[in-house]
Each structure stands twice: as C-alpha cells, then as structure tokens.
Design a protein around this motif. Structure first.
Motif: not given
Length: 133
Positions: A61-77
């Motif tokens: 669930x965290x990975x999916x949320x981070x996928x979206x945040x990454x798409x929006x450039x709001x966070x990166x891994x």
C-alpha cells in the motif's frame, strides 16, 4: 476534546480538502496524503518499511502511494546506500512547494471559517438583544 472543537477541526479539514480539489494541482487520495504529510512533517529518514509500520498499512500500500507521489514528483525513492535492502523516501522541491501551498490553503480556510463563525455569533447576539429588549 469538546464537540465544538472537533466540529471546527472537521469543518477546517473539509474546507481545506474542497479548496485543494478545486485548484489546479495534484489530487491525492487519503492514503497518498498521509504518506506525503508523514514524510514532510515528521523528521528523520523515512523508509517504505517504516512508513508501513507507522501508518499501520501494508508495504505494498505504501509502495502504491509512493508510485503516485513519484509520478507527481512530490517524493522519490532511493536505495539506502548503507542497507541496499531498504528504500529511503526523499522529499522533492515540488513536494515542498505543494506543502507550502497546502499550508496557505489551510490558513485561508481557517480565516474564512473564523470570519463566518464571528458573523454567526454576532447575528445570534443581535437576535438575543432584540428579544431581550
């Protein structure tokens, strides 16, 4: 906590979310917003594993949320150089800007709500004065 305070906080949350949805910008789910705010408001390094534990949700669930945040450039891994099995979550310039905008929207919603509450209180006082007089 008194009911009025709870209602005030819920109304502020509602006004803030409505304002965020109406503006031209990222539209985040509750989970995505929780991950975003946790990363930006809480100090320290954040990992997928740590976020899952803190938010009491699964790592996928965290990975999916981070996928979206990454798409929006709001966070990166980024892979943790000290432990390659661990993934660190990093803040971005665009994410910091989004947080600043969110604070402004919330401050505006808070001011609008305070003004409405003050006007309503004044109206009730005027009505009470008329009835008493």
């Amino acid at each position: 906590m008194p009911q009025a305070t709870n209602d005030q906080m819920l109304n502020l949350l509602c006004d803030t979310i409505v304002s965020m949805v109406r503006r031209d910008g990222p539209d985040l789910s509750a989970r995505q917003l929780a991950v975003f705010l946790t990363c930006y408001l809480r100090d320290g390094a954040h990992t997928v594993r740590g976020l899952a534990l803190e938010l009491k949700v699964s790592k996928p669930a965290i990975t999916r949320a981070l996928d979206r945040l990454g798409e929006l450039d709001l966070a990166r891994r980024k892979v943790d150089p000290l432990d390659r099995r661990s993934v660190l979550v990093q803040r971005t310039l665009k994410g910091s800007t989004f947080l600043r905008e969110m604070r402004a929207v919330m401050a505006e919603a808070s001011g609008t709500r305070s003004t409405r509450t003050e006007r309503a209180s004044a109206s009730v006082e005027r009505l009470s004065s008329r009835r008493a007089g």
